[in-house]
Design a protein around this motif. Structure first.
Motif, PDB file in Angstrom:
ATOM      1  N   PRO A 177      12.919   9.269   0.008  1.00 22.07           N
ATOM      2  CA  PRO A 177      13.848   9.481  -1.105  1.00 22.07           C
ATOM      3  C   PRO A 177      13.164   9.238  -2.451  1.00 22.07           C
ATOM      4  O   PRO A 177      12.184   8.492  -2.551  1.00 22.07           O
ATOM      5  CB  PRO A 177      14.941   8.431  -0.859  1.00 22.07           C
ATOM      6  N   ASP A 178      13.712   9.828  -3.477  1.00 21.60           N
ATOM      7  CA  ASP A 178      13.170   9.639  -4.820  1.00 21.60           C
ATOM      8  C   ASP A 178      13.744   8.400  -5.496  1.00 21.60           C
ATOM      9  O   ASP A 178      13.093   7.809  -6.367  1.00 21.60           O
ATOM     10  CB  ASP A 178      13.490  10.869  -5.686  1.00 21.60           C
ATOM     11  N   ASP A 179      14.948   8.014  -5.121  1.00 21.94           N
ATOM     12  CA  ASP A 179      15.667   6.964  -5.826  1.00 21.94           C
ATOM     13  C   ASP A 179      15.639   5.652  -5.050  1.00 21.94           C
ATOM     14  O   ASP A 179      15.616   5.626  -3.822  1.00 21.94           O
ATOM     15  CB  ASP A 179      17.124   7.391  -6.067  1.00 21.94           C
ATOM     16  N   GLU A 180      15.684   4.568  -5.829  1.00 24.28           N
ATOM     17  CA  GLU A 180      15.847   3.234  -5.248  1.00 24.28           C
ATOM     18  C   GLU A 180      17.348   2.941  -5.077  1.00 24.28           C
ATOM     19  O   GLU A 180      18.177   3.496  -5.805  1.00 24.28           O
ATOM     20  CB  GLU A 180      15.206   2.186  -6.167  1.00 24.28           C
ATOM     21  N   PRO A 181      17.725   2.115  -4.129  1.00 19.15           N
ATOM     22  CA  PRO A 181      16.849   1.310  -3.258  1.00 19.15           C
ATOM     23  C   PRO A 181      16.356   2.038  -2.016  1.00 19.15           C
ATOM     24  O   PRO A 181      15.601   1.474  -1.240  1.00 19.15           O
ATOM     25  CB  PRO A 181      17.773   0.157  -2.861  1.00 19.15           C
ATOM     26  N   TRP A 182      16.788   3.311  -1.842  1.00 21.91           N
ATOM     27  CA  TRP A 182      16.513   3.995  -0.585  1.00 21.91           C
ATOM     28  C   TRP A 182      15.043   4.321  -0.402  1.00 21.91           C
ATOM     29  O   TRP A 182      14.556   4.405   0.734  1.00 21.91           O
ATOM     30  CB  TRP A 182      17.376   5.245  -0.477  1.00 21.91           C
ATOM     31  N   ARG A 183      14.321   4.474  -1.499  1.00 25.11           N
ATOM     32  CA  ARG A 183      12.884   4.732  -1.378  1.00 25.11           C
ATOM     33  C   ARG A 183      12.183   3.531  -0.720  1.00 25.11           C
ATOM     34  O   ARG A 183      11.423   3.687   0.237  1.00 25.11           O
ATOM     35  CB  ARG A 183      12.290   5.009  -2.763  1.00 25.11           C
ATOM     36  N   SER A 184      12.451   2.342  -1.224  1.00 28.53           N
ATOM     37  CA  SER A 184      11.836   1.146  -0.662  1.00 28.53           C
ATOM     38  C   SER A 184      12.312   0.887   0.759  1.00 28.53           C
ATOM     39  O   SER A 184      11.536   0.472   1.639  1.00 28.53           O
ATOM     40  CB  SER A 184      12.151  -0.076  -1.540  1.00 28.53           C
ATOM     41  N   ARG A 185      13.583   1.124   1.003  1.00 30.25           N
ATOM     42  CA  ARG A 185      14.116   0.916   2.348  1.00 30.25           C
ATOM     43  C   ARG A 185      13.508   1.882   3.356  1.00 30.25           C
ATOM     44  O   ARG A 185      13.306   1.547   4.527  1.00 30.25           O
ATOM     45  CB  ARG A 185      15.642   1.042   2.326  1.00 30.25           C
ATOM     46  N   HIS A 186      13.226   3.072   2.921  1.00 23.89           N
ATOM     47  CA  HIS A 186      12.587   4.066   3.786  1.00 23.89           C
ATOM     48  C   HIS A 186      11.189   3.590   4.202  1.00 23.89           C
ATOM     49  O   HIS A 186      10.799   3.727   5.376  1.00 23.89           O
ATOM     50  CB  HIS A 186      12.501   5.397   3.040  1.00 23.89           C
ATOM     51  N   ILE A 187      10.451   3.048   3.261  1.00 27.71           N
ATOM     52  CA  ILE A 187       9.120   2.509   3.578  1.00 27.71           C
ATOM     53  C   ILE A 187       9.259   1.359   4.578  1.00 27.71           C
ATOM     54  O   ILE A 187       8.500   1.255   5.547  1.00 27.71           O
ATOM     55  CB  ILE A 187       8.412   2.047   2.291  1.00 27.71           C
ATOM     56  N   ALA A 188      10.250   0.509   4.373  1.00 31.83           N
ATOM     57  CA  ALA A 188      10.483  -0.604   5.294  1.00 31.83           C
ATOM     58  C   ALA A 188      10.899  -0.094   6.675  1.00 31.83           C
ATOM     59  O   ALA A 188      10.513  -0.681   7.694  1.00 31.83           O
ATOM     60  CB  ALA A 188      11.543  -1.545   4.735  1.00 31.83           C
ATOM     61  N   ALA A 227       0.826  -1.210   0.000  1.00 30.07           N
ATOM     62  CA  ALA A 227       0.000   0.000   0.000  1.00 30.07           C
ATOM     63  C   ALA A 227       0.857   1.256   0.000  1.00 30.07           C
ATOM     64  O   ALA A 227       0.603   2.199  -0.764  1.00 30.07           O
ATOM     65  CB  ALA A 227      -0.928  -0.016   1.215  1.00 30.07           C
ATOM     66  N   TYR A 228       1.888   1.286   0.825  1.00 30.57           N
ATOM     67  CA  TYR A 228       2.735   2.473   0.908  1.00 30.57           C
ATOM     68  C   TYR A 228       3.605   2.632  -0.331  1.00 30.57           C
ATOM     69  O   TYR A 228       3.890   3.757  -0.763  1.00 30.57           O
ATOM     70  CB  TYR A 228       3.615   2.412   2.155  1.00 30.57           C
ATOM     71  N   ALA A 229       4.035   1.522  -0.920  1.00 31.14           N
ATOM     72  CA  ALA A 229       4.831   1.603  -2.141  1.00 31.14           C
ATOM     73  C   ALA A 229       3.991   2.146  -3.293  1.00 31.14           C
ATOM     74  O   ALA A 229       4.476   2.924  -4.123  1.00 31.14           O
ATOM     75  CB  ALA A 229       5.395   0.226  -2.490  1.00 31.14           C
ATOM     76  N   ALA A 230       2.719   1.764  -3.328  1.00 26.62           N
ATOM     77  CA  ALA A 230       1.831   2.234  -4.396  1.00 26.62           C
ATOM     78  C   ALA A 230       1.402   3.676  -4.177  1.00 26.62           C
ATOM     79  O   ALA A 230       1.227   4.437  -5.139  1.00 26.62           O
ATOM     80  CB  ALA A 230       0.602   1.328  -4.480  1.00 26.62           C
ATOM     81  N   ASP A 231       1.220   4.065  -2.919  1.00 29.42           N
ATOM     82  CA  ASP A 231       0.751   5.423  -2.611  1.00 29.42           C
ATOM     83  C   ASP A 231       1.401   5.912  -1.326  1.00 29.42           C
ATOM     84  O   ASP A 231       0.852   5.765  -0.232  1.00 29.42           O
ATOM     85  CB  ASP A 231      -0.774   5.433  -2.461  1.00 29.42           C
ATOM     86  N   PRO A 232       2.598   6.512  -1.407  1.00 38.01           N
ATOM     87  CA  PRO A 232       3.288   6.995  -0.214  1.00 38.01           C
ATOM     88  C   PRO A 232       2.504   8.049   0.566  1.00 38.01           C
ATOM     89  O   PRO A 232       2.805   8.300   1.735  1.00 38.01           O
ATOM     90  CB  PRO A 232       4.584   7.585  -0.776  1.00 38.01           C
ATOM     91  N   CYS A 233       1.499   8.654  -0.063  1.00 42.21           N
ATOM     92  CA  CYS A 233       0.681   9.643   0.655  1.00 42.21           C
ATOM     93  C   CYS A 233      -0.075   9.018   1.819  1.00 42.21           C
ATOM     94  O   CYS A 233      -0.592   9.741   2.689  1.00 42.21           O
ATOM     95  CB  CYS A 233      -0.298  10.315  -0.306  1.00 42.21           C
ATOM     96  N   LEU A 234      -0.170   7.691   1.842  1.00 39.27           N
ATOM     97  CA  LEU A 234      -0.815   7.016   2.960  1.00 39.27           C
ATOM     98  C   LEU A 234       0.049   7.022   4.212  1.00 39.27           C
ATOM     99  O   LEU A 234      -0.441   6.749   5.311  1.00 39.27           O
ATOM    100  CB  LEU A 234      -1.140   5.567   2.584  1.00 39.27           C
TER     101      LEU A 234
END
Length: 388
Positions: free
Chosen positions: A349-360, A332-339
């Motif tokens: 972050p805008d770039d991977e892998p840090w964007r996904s890691r930030h969500i984690a 859910a957060y990966a699809a819509d970070p506004c949640l």
């Protein structure tokens, strides 16, 4: 004043902290390891452990253990062992209290979900996440990120289970920032913390399993270590009720394991000619451990616990549900970070892998109950198993 053994970790000889705090920031007459222990106890990451899974997920009973109570019990055992061996009790306690801080909600089920979600971004490991939480995420101080713990505490947390030859990304990042000599063995205090963890959950999980009705005394007596202990307890208290005798058995079994650990560790230290803390790290093997006989008995107990408690159908059903909660939140957060909450969105972050890691990072810090509430808010209704 406790006299330390020559091979104990000495706070006066600490390798220091990543960020220089100067001489004017000391608050009270505490040494480096005492301050580390206190920083951990006062951290948000530590407080969250009271609502994170130990064995039972989001338990509805007040008497079941959670990560916080487990960590306190590990610290009690660790301090006893450290004191008897002449090691630094404060460093040992700090390591015991912090060793599970990196666990996500729902324990290993949550960890498995995050590992799968980040499979293309470096994966997820709770031990590496402990270092990340304490060095990067938990930021109560204005002058630096993290708790700025001493080198010895970070080193012990990084490799209390032994040298690390292939660190995951989080642990590798911690090591790059503050080199922790990952391929060497850790201090004796860290080795004590690791074994204290085993002793605590080997025995206290029996108590919780019996309380939950997932284990029976008849089952447990198939384990030779338990059967011998049960016979000894019954001989001492022939008129005792089974309920009280089981609790006495758990206490006695902890004592048997601790005494074996002390005898074997002293033997190994003497055999290896250990004289300094650096000798411990250069020994090339663990110095703190069980005798061969006890190690085999402890492994047999673990096999029993996995077969009869950790992999019990009730536990597997709860783990599947928990995995779905964490995986659903990540998707859910990966699809819509506004949640995500505004503070986490603002630093995404805008770039991977840090964007996904930030969500984690956000999900890993959640408690069980917060994860459930966020799932219902971000994903939808969920029916939880009874007693979840």
């Amino acid at each position: 004043m406790t006299i330390l053994a020559p091979y104990a970790s000495d706070p006066a000889r600490s390798r220091g902290r990543l960020h220089d705090e100067g001489q004017g920031t000391a608050r009270g007459p505490r040494d480096a390891f005492q301050r580390d222990r206190d920083r951990i106890v006062h951290s948000i990451s530590f407080r969250r452990l009271r609502h994170k899974t130990q064995v039972f997920m989001a338990p509805d009973g007040d008497h079941f253990r959670v990560r916080l109570t487990h960590s306190l019990e590990v610290a009690q055992i660790g301090r006893t062992v450290a004191r008897t061996l002449g090691l630094n009790e404060d460093l040992t306690e700090a390591l015991c209290l912090a060793h599970d801080i990196g666990h996500p909600p729902f324990g290993h089920a949550g960890e498995r979900a995050l590992e799968e979600a980040l499979s293309g971004q470096g994966g997820f490991d709770h031990n590496g996440n402990t270092l990340r939480a304490l060095m990067v995420i938990d930021c109560p101080y204005p002058g630096w990120d993290g708790l700025n713990l001493s080198w010895e505490t970070l080193e012990g947390l990084a490799k209390h289970n032994g040298p690390v030859t292939a660190p995951g990304w989080a642990l590798a990042a911690a090591d790059a920032a503050f080199p922790l000599e990952l391929t060497q063995h850790s201090s004796l205090e860290a080795q004590v913390a690791a074994i204290a963890d085993d002793i605590a959950y080997d025995n206290h999980d029996i108590d919780d399993g019996l309380r939950a009705g997932l284990l029976t005394l008849d089952q447990l007596l198939a384990v030779p270590l338990v059967a011998r202990g049960w016979d000894a307890v019954r001989a001492r208290f022939p008129d005792g009720s089974p309920k009280r005798l089981m609790r006495e058995l758990v206490r006695a079994q902890i004592g048997v394991m601790v005494n074996d650990l002390l005898d074997e560790t002293r033997r190994r230290i003497s055999e290896a000619g250990i004289e300094t803390a650096q000798d411990v790290r250069a020994a090339g093997r663990a110095l703190c451990g069980f005798s061969d006989a006890m190690r085999e008995e402890e492994r047999a107990l673990k096999r029993f616990m996995y077969a009869n408690l950790y992999h019990h159908p009730h536990q597997l059903a709860a783990a599947d549900m928990a995995h779905g909660v964490v995986a659903g939140l990540y998707a859910a957060y990966a699809a819509d970070p506004c949640l995500m909450p505004e503070a986490w969105r603002a630093t995404l972050p805008d770039d991977e892998p840090w964007r996904s890691r930030h969500i984690a990072d956000f999900i890993a810090g959640m408690t069980d109950r917060y994860a459930i509430s966020r799932y219902r808010e971000a994903v939808g209704p969920i029916e939880l198993p009874e007693g979840f």
